[in-house]
Design a protein around this motif. Structure first.
Motif, PDB file in Angstrom:
ATOM      1  N   LEU A   5       0.855  -1.190   0.000  1.00 45.20           N
ATOM      2  CA  LEU A   5       0.000   0.000   0.000  1.00 45.20           C
ATOM      3  C   LEU A   5       0.889   1.238   0.000  1.00 45.20           C
ATOM      4  O   LEU A   5       1.690   1.434   0.908  1.00 45.20           O
ATOM      5  CB  LEU A   5      -0.909  -0.006   1.223  1.00 45.20           C
ATOM      6  N   ASP A   6       0.750   2.056  -1.028  1.00 50.26           N
ATOM      7  CA  ASP A   6       1.548   3.273  -1.183  1.00 50.26           C
ATOM      8  C   ASP A   6       0.887   4.393  -0.384  1.00 50.26           C
ATOM      9  O   ASP A   6      -0.131   4.951  -0.801  1.00 50.26           O
ATOM     10  CB  ASP A   6       1.651   3.639  -2.661  1.00 50.26           C
ATOM     11  N   GLU A   7       1.459   4.737   0.766  1.00 50.77           N
ATOM     12  CA  GLU A   7       0.841   5.748   1.620  1.00 50.77           C
ATOM     13  C   GLU A   7       0.822   7.124   0.951  1.00 50.77           C
ATOM     14  O   GLU A   7      -0.141   7.879   1.099  1.00 50.77           O
ATOM     15  CB  GLU A   7       1.568   5.832   2.964  1.00 50.77           C
ATOM     16  N   LYS A   8       1.871   7.466   0.217  1.00 51.97           N
ATOM     17  CA  LYS A   8       1.906   8.765  -0.448  1.00 51.97           C
ATOM     18  C   LYS A   8       0.791   8.882  -1.479  1.00 51.97           C
ATOM     19  O   LYS A   8       0.126   9.920  -1.586  1.00 51.97           O
ATOM     20  CB  LYS A   8       3.272   8.978  -1.110  1.00 51.97           C
ATOM     21  N   LYS A   9       0.576   7.808  -2.238  1.00 54.86           N
ATOM     22  CA  LYS A   9      -0.510   7.824  -3.221  1.00 54.86           C
ATOM     23  C   LYS A   9      -1.868   7.834  -2.522  1.00 54.86           C
ATOM     24  O   LYS A   9      -2.804   8.510  -2.966  1.00 54.86           O
ATOM     25  CB  LYS A   9      -0.407   6.609  -4.140  1.00 54.86           C
ATOM     26  N   LEU A  10      -1.960   7.096  -1.418  1.00 55.66           N
ATOM     27  CA  LEU A  10      -3.195   7.092  -0.646  1.00 55.66           C
ATOM     28  C   LEU A  10      -3.523   8.495  -0.164  1.00 55.66           C
ATOM     29  O   LEU A  10      -4.690   8.939  -0.227  1.00 55.66           O
ATOM     30  CB  LEU A  10      -3.051   6.139   0.547  1.00 55.66           C
ATOM     31  N   ASP A  36       2.891   6.850   8.631  1.00 52.33           N
ATOM     32  CA  ASP A  36       2.463   5.587   9.230  1.00 52.33           C
ATOM     33  C   ASP A  36       0.941   5.505   9.319  1.00 52.33           C
ATOM     34  O   ASP A  36       0.373   5.066  10.322  1.00 52.33           O
ATOM     35  CB  ASP A  36       3.091   5.412  10.617  1.00 52.33           C
ATOM     36  N   PHE A  37       0.290   5.951   8.239  1.00 53.36           N
ATOM     37  CA  PHE A  37      -1.169   5.912   8.095  1.00 53.36           C
ATOM     38  C   PHE A  37      -1.896   6.742   9.143  1.00 53.36           C
ATOM     39  O   PHE A  37      -3.070   6.516   9.425  1.00 53.36           O
ATOM     40  CB  PHE A  37      -1.676   4.469   8.089  1.00 53.36           C
ATOM     41  N   ASN A  38      -1.195   7.739   9.714  1.00 50.73           N
ATOM     42  CA  ASN A  38      -1.815   8.778  10.530  1.00 50.73           C
ATOM     43  C   ASN A  38      -1.932  10.028   9.659  1.00 50.73           C
ATOM     44  O   ASN A  38      -0.923  10.542   9.155  1.00 50.73           O
ATOM     45  CB  ASN A  38      -0.966   9.091  11.764  1.00 50.73           C
ATOM     46  N   PHE A  77      -9.886  -0.679   8.457  1.00 52.66           N
ATOM     47  CA  PHE A  77     -10.666   0.139   9.366  1.00 52.66           C
ATOM     48  C   PHE A  77     -10.038   1.526   9.440  1.00 52.66           C
ATOM     49  O   PHE A  77      -8.830   1.688   9.249  1.00 52.66           O
ATOM     50  CB  PHE A  77     -10.690  -0.509  10.763  1.00 52.66           C
ATOM     51  N   ALA A  78     -10.846   2.536   9.701  1.00 53.36           N
ATOM     52  CA  ALA A  78     -10.348   3.900   9.900  1.00 53.36           C
ATOM     53  C   ALA A  78     -11.156   4.540  11.019  1.00 53.36           C
ATOM     54  O   ALA A  78     -12.364   4.308  11.142  1.00 53.36           O
ATOM     55  CB  ALA A  78     -10.458   4.707   8.619  1.00 53.36           C
ATOM     56  N   PHE A  79     -10.502   5.326  11.823  1.00 52.97           N
ATOM     57  CA  PHE A  79     -11.193   6.024  12.903  1.00 52.97           C
ATOM     58  C   PHE A  79     -10.604   7.419  13.046  1.00 52.97           C
ATOM     59  O   PHE A  79      -9.530   7.722  12.503  1.00 52.97           O
ATOM     60  CB  PHE A  79     -11.068   5.252  14.219  1.00 52.97           C
ATOM     61  N   GLY A 132      -2.794  10.901  14.557  1.00 56.09           N
ATOM     62  CA  GLY A 132      -3.463  11.535  13.432  1.00 56.09           C
ATOM     63  C   GLY A 132      -4.908  11.912  13.737  1.00 56.09           C
ATOM     64  O   GLY A 132      -5.563  11.310  14.591  1.00 56.09           O
ATOM     65  N   ASP A 133      -5.411  12.924  13.000  1.00 57.94           N
ATOM     66  CA  ASP A 133      -6.837  13.263  13.095  1.00 57.94           C
ATOM     67  C   ASP A 133      -7.675  12.111  12.565  1.00 57.94           C
ATOM     68  O   ASP A 133      -8.792  11.883  13.030  1.00 57.94           O
ATOM     69  CB  ASP A 133      -7.125  14.537  12.304  1.00 57.94           C
ATOM     70  N   VAL A 134      -7.129  11.396  11.598  1.00 63.44           N
ATOM     71  CA  VAL A 134      -7.726  10.168  11.100  1.00 63.44           C
ATOM     72  C   VAL A 134      -6.608   9.133  10.969  1.00 63.44           C
ATOM     73  O   VAL A 134      -5.521   9.462  10.480  1.00 63.44           O
ATOM     74  CB  VAL A 134      -8.430  10.355   9.748  1.00 63.44           C
ATOM     75  N   VAL A 135      -6.877   7.913  11.425  1.00 66.52           N
ATOM     76  CA  VAL A 135      -5.877   6.848  11.361  1.00 66.52           C
ATOM     77  C   VAL A 135      -6.468   5.679  10.592  1.00 66.52           C
ATOM     78  O   VAL A 135      -7.602   5.262  10.861  1.00 66.52           O
ATOM     79  CB  VAL A 135      -5.462   6.383  12.770  1.00 66.52           C
ATOM     80  N   ALA A 136      -5.711   5.169   9.617  1.00 65.16           N
ATOM     81  CA  ALA A 136      -6.130   3.998   8.846  1.00 65.16           C
ATOM     82  C   ALA A 136      -5.392   2.768   9.357  1.00 65.16           C
ATOM     83  O   ALA A 136      -4.183   2.823   9.610  1.00 65.16           O
ATOM     84  CB  ALA A 136      -5.838   4.198   7.367  1.00 65.16           C
ATOM     85  N   ILE A 137      -6.115   1.677   9.525  1.00 66.24           N
ATOM     86  CA  ILE A 137      -5.517   0.409   9.916  1.00 66.24           C
ATOM     87  C   ILE A 137      -5.557  -0.526   8.716  1.00 66.24           C
ATOM     88  O   ILE A 137      -6.634  -0.883   8.236  1.00 66.24           O
ATOM     89  CB  ILE A 137      -6.276  -0.220  11.102  1.00 66.24           C
TER      90      ILE A 137
END
Length: 557
Positions: free
Chosen positions: A380-385, A411-413, A447-449, A478-483
């Motif tokens: 999973l490319d975090e920069k592209k995400l 780190d997905f934050n 999941f994301a929260f 992060g204000d939003v975190v992806a798992i």
């Protein structure tokens, strides 16, 4: 009532025997209580806290039979097996957190506090006040010593760590203890050493020297023992080293070839990705042991050492390669040599020392390896995400006047532009919800929260909620975190460790020495339990924000 004489005689003998038995039992009990009290009041001369960065729990289980024996015929202590067989061994201890990584892991080990209390939820986050990234041990009050440094956070220290460490508490109990912390990584050395360490040193890859900061070197000069280490490194600068698996069968590694051979320069980056990195760390530890006379004074001293090479190499090749097996065997030898010197130099030897060894986190197998074995795995490319999410937010809400909606991600934050929500007339919670929905469109996000979800108790139950609450620190997480889903790896690495899944969060834990009952323990043990257990054995208060338990099942008291 008539009593038969012989029967009466037998009763008297029985009564006398019973009284004698109770007296003896009472004597034994009193003696045992006195011994336990003496033992309780007697602290180890030295605490040796060893952390192996990115040390999966199964490394010890897989490679055990090839480690050095617990004790050789001449009595010399081994490495891992000395701890496993003559100490208390938890094969499956845990970092019960949402994201297992180096900064939070070392902070937890030293403080006994989960990230939501220690203030170290990540290695790096976004500082909204200064509008720039913040490093976990960034501290501009204390400039570097031994190198000039570069970048916005050239100062280093434990400013972001809330509360105390176990080393701080040893010092706070009277100040006579000496505390030394050593690691190639600055965040490991600083977060283990805390605020009051007598010395905390780490490695500057550019100068290939040990360095520190003004917090630990207020006069602006490195201690003489550190300078000697640097002089020795300069003496061997540019030498060529060879590393191969000539003496290692690699029978437990099924990723890639069953052999390897590497050549590198002694002062090159590659040297830190192999045995040389552990060797220079061990040499520094031995020099500190000697220079500070650790374990040879009235107070209990602390030597904290983090070996970083498993992490450097593991990110590049994963946990199933021959190199990782050979590196673990080499570290076994390094530990044996360290234990041998401690056994020789401390009065009473290792019996008067408490050795603790664990990992700050584990690591996932590489996606390539997993796919070859039939597992679902992905990159999973975090920069592209981040960029795709930014485009979608701009489609929904337009382009912010002062930049972008997502100001930073790591780190997905994901950290949001809160000022832009005011000018656009939308709430931060609405923006968080939009970003969550966008992230969840990606098939590799499980999941994301959001920060609002944490505040308003809208988290999933059981493990997810527990790990999130252990980890989330408002303003730094992060204000939003992806798992991500299991076995989904950030494209920036060959493999990595940023989840709470078993492969990232499970580590070995071993205690050996004074006050410890040897054995293999299946009872639950967590990273937060280490600091309070050391505190109990050294008769000091647990660190300020500690929330772990004393591992009473392993204690002889």
């Amino acid at each position: 009532m008539k009593i038969h004489p012989k029967k009466h005689q037998r009763t008297s003998f029985f009564t006398f025997g019973l009284l004698l038995f109770l007296a003896v039992l009472s004597s034994i009990s009193c003696t045992k209580t006195e011994t336990n009290e003496d033992s309780f009041l007697s602290s180890p001369r030295l605490i040796v806290l060893l952390v192996v960065d990115q040390f999966r729990a199964d490394y010890l289980l897989r490679y055990r039979e090839h480690f050095l024996p617990a004790r050789s015929l001449d009595g010399k202590p081994g490495g891992f097996r000395y701890l496993m067989e003559q100490g208390a061994y938890y094969p499956f201890a845990r970092h019960d957190v949402m994201q297992a990584m180096t900064g939070p892991g070392h902070a937890t080990l030293a403080s006994g506090a989960y990230p939501y209390r220690s203030g170290i939820p990540l290695n790096k986050w976004y500082d909204a006040e200064n509008r720039s990234p913040m490093y976990a041990v960034g501290d501009e009050r204390f400039s570097l010593v031994g190198t000039t440094g570069e970048g916005p956070n050239v100062g280093t220290g434990p400013l972001n760590l809330l509360g105390s460490t176990i080393g701080d508490e040893l010092k706070n109990a009277g100040g006579k203890s000496r505390v030394v912390s050593i690691s190639i990584k600055d965040r490991a050395a600083i977060l283990m050493g805390g605020t009051r360490a007598d010395a905390a040193i780490w490695f500057d890859k550019k100068t290939f020297h040990w360095v520190s900061s003004r917090l630990y070197c207020p006069e602006g000069a490195l201690p003489s023992w550190v300078a000697r280490q640097n002089a020795d490194l300069d003496k061997h600068r540019g030498e060529t080293h060879h590393w191969s698996n000539e003496s290692v069968l690699c029978e437990y590694s099924d990723d890639g070839t069953a052999s390897f051979s590497k050549t590198y320069k002694s002062n090159g980056k590659e040297a830190l990705f192999g045995p040389a990195g552990n060797e220079l760390t061990q040499k520094a530890a031995l020099e500190a042991l000697k220079s500070y006379e650790l374990g040879n004074r009235e107070a209990t001293d602390l030597l904290a050492v983090s070996f970083s090479v498993h992490d450097y190499l593991g990110h590049d090749i994963g946990p199933n390669r021959c190199e990782m097996e050979a590196l673990t065997f080499h570290l076994d030898v390094m530990l044996s040599e360290l234990f041998t010197e401690i056994d020789r130099s401390v009065p009473g030897g290792l019996d008067n020392v408490l050795v603790v060894l664990t990992g700050d986190h584990g690591v996932a197998p590489t996606p390539k390896y997993l796919k070859s074995k039939g597992f679902e795995a992905a990159v999973l490319d975090e920069k592209k995400l981040q960029q795709d999410a930014e485009n979608s937010l701009q489609t929904l809400h337009g382009i912010p006047e002062n930049g972008e909606w997502i100001v930073y991600s790591k780190d997905f934050n994901f950290f949001l532009n809160k000022e832009a929500t005011i000018s656009k007339g939308i709430s931060i919670e609405d923006l968080e919800n939009d970003l969550k929905r966008i992230l969840l469109r990606n098939k590799n996000v499980l999941f994301a929260f959001s920060a609002s979800d944490v505040l308003k108790n809208r988290l999933p139950s059981l493990m997810w909620e527990r790990q999130i609450r252990h980890s989330y620190f408002p303003g730094r997480s992060g204000d939003v975190v992806a798992i991500p889903k299991p076995y989904v790896i950030d494209e920036a690495y060959e493999t990595t460790h940023i989840t709470g899944y078993t492969y990232d969060a499970t580590v070995p834990l071993m205690f050996a020495g004074q006050g410890i009952r040897p054995g293999v323990y299946s009872t639950p043990a967590e990273a937060v339990d280490i600091a309070p257990t050391i505190a109990f054995l050294t008769r000091v208060l647990p660190p300020t924000l500690n929330e772990g338990r004393v591992l009473s099942e392993i204690l002889t008291q």
